[in-house]
Design an enzyme around this catalytic site. Structure first.
Site, PDB file in Angstrom:
ATOM      1  CB  CYS A   1      -2.951  -2.546  -3.368  1.00 58.98           C
ATOM      2  SG  CYS A   1      -2.215  -4.136  -3.691  1.00 58.98           S
TER       3      CYS A   1
ATOM      4  CG  HIS B   1      -5.735   0.894  -0.346  1.00 58.67           C
ATOM      5  ND1 HIS B   1      -6.415   1.285   0.614  1.00 58.67           N
ATOM      6  CD2 HIS B   1      -5.689  -0.737  -1.002  1.00 58.67           C
ATOM      7  CE1 HIS B   1      -7.502   0.091   1.364  1.00 58.67           C
ATOM      8  NE2 HIS B   1      -7.528  -0.945   0.172  1.00 58.67           N
TER       9      HIS B   1
ATOM     10  NE  ARG C   1      -9.208  -6.584   3.297  1.00 55.72           N
ATOM     11  CZ  ARG C   1     -10.376  -6.122   2.599  1.00 55.72           C
ATOM     12  NH1 ARG C   1     -11.514  -5.581   3.699  1.00 55.72           N
ATOM     13  NH2 ARG C   1     -10.310  -6.080   2.151  1.00 55.72           N
TER      14      ARG C   1
ATOM     15  CB  CYS D   1      -7.122  -6.693  -1.339  1.00 56.82           C
ATOM     16  SG  CYS D   1      -7.559  -5.369  -0.059  1.00 56.82           S
TER      17      CYS D   1
END
Lengths: 103, 266
Positions: B175, B179, B223, B227
């Protein structure tokens, strides 16, 4: 089975701003489902908006319009409390009419 | 002469590209603002409320007695405190896990039935997405307030944090790869820096969302699943504890945000 629309109409100075949110699948007929079979076309063909008895918007729609279409437009000559009526007809002959008062 | 001309042209193009980047975030905001007036998630919320109140399953009862953490039947403000620890199952659950739990215990569905279709497909609507839209909408305007008091809640948070920073797979992805820096994007989609509190708040408070590209309200499970797919990891099991842990980490990162979902997004 036609589902209700959400219509908002607001008087802004000399014109009315109308916002219409429509619930419709708007299937193009070109998509395939997970089983490989085509999903049948299902879309709105015409949409008419009347202010009182006068047509203020007359549209011809097709498969290029998105699912759950949102439509916004302005027109002159409306007043508070006036009745705005929206009607659509789709290719299966289904139709829906909803009404709101101008705020 | 031609070379110089080309150089000037190149410089011009570069400048144009740079300004296009700068306008990007602003344009996206204008786009988002325009769309807010016509968010079809409203319809999902209405459908969800109906589903919540409709008797269903072998037991023929509605979900109105479902305890989302604030007592049986309390929907208002439930989502801003989720995920949370539930003593009746001795587990930390997110909204969707809790919904499955209620559908099994109250309505008498089997786990298989309750998780049969979590996400809508063309021509085949899911029951879960509208329910999620209805429940999350009942927390609009409230502040994100995940408690993080119970040891198991703290544990979930720590696991979620680890998952966020965990890099693995064929592309050594996590992730954190996308991000953890400001002003990054994939194609036209801005990537929020989730280590920055303000950005984390803005993002978390606008999920679930109606996705224009998919024509459905998509839940947090959906969602995060996307990802994880983009990281080239195997698909996670629907409503797995790992996703709940990751949600816990993100929800806590967004602490204090004014909740404003279901929103509308690309």
């Amino acid at each position: 089975m036609a589902k209700p629309m959400r219509i908002r109409a607001k008087l802004k100075g000399d014109h009315v701003e109308a916002k219409i949110l429509i619930q419709h699948d708007m299937e193009t007929g070109l998509r395939k489902g997970s089983d490989g079979a085509k999903i049948p076309a299902h879309f709105i063909k015409t949409l008419t908006v009347k202010y009182e008895d006068k047509v203020v918007l007359d549209t011809v729609m097709g498969i290029a319009v998105s699912k759950d279409p949102f439509l916004s437009f302005k027109f002159k000559g409306g007043e508070k409390g006036g009745k705005l009526t929206v009607t659509w007809v789709d290719n299966s002959g289904d139709t829906r009419t909803d009404t709101t008062a101008v705020k | 002469m031609r070379l110089i001309g080309q150089a000037i042209l190149l410089a011009l193009t570069m400048q144009l590209t740079v300004s296009a980047f700068a306008d990007d975030a602003e344009d996206n905001d204008i786009y988002a603002e325009f769309l807010e007036d016509g968010n079809p998630a409203e319809f999902s919320e209405i459908n969800g409320e109906e589903l919540w109140k409709t008797k269903a399953g072998p037991n023929n009862v509605s979900l109105e007695q479902c305890d989302l953490g604030k007592g049986p039947g309390v929907v208002e403000g439930a989502y801003v405190e989720l995920p949370r620890y539930f003593s009746d199952v001795n587990k930390v659950m997110d909204l969707e896990q809790r919904l499955i739990h209620c559908r099994m215990t109250l309505q008498g569905l089997t786990q298989e039935e309750a998780t049969k279709q979590p996400f809508s497909k063309p021509g085949k609507a899911s029951d879960i997405e509208p329910l999620v839209a209805y429940i999350t909408a009942a927390s609009k305007g409230m502040k994100m307030a995940v408690k993080l008091e119970h040891p198991m809640e703290k544990e979930a948070y720590e696991i979620g944090k680890k998952l966020f920073f965990h890099r693995a797979g064929s592309h050594d992805f996590g992730c954190v790869t996308c991000h953890s820096a400001d002003n990054k994007r994939i194609r036209l989609q801005n990537l929020p820096n989730l280590l920055d509190k303000k950005q984390a708040q803005k993002v978390y408070a606008t999920w679930p969302a109606y996705r224009l590209s998919q024509g459905e309200v998509r839940s947090m499970q959906h969602r995060l699943r996307s990802c994880i797919r983009q990281q080239r990891f195997p698909n996670p099991k629907y409503a797995s504890d790992a996703i709940t842990a990751l949600t816990m980490y993100l929800a806590k990162s967004a602490d204090g945000a004014v909740y404003a979902a279901p929103a509308i997004k690309r």
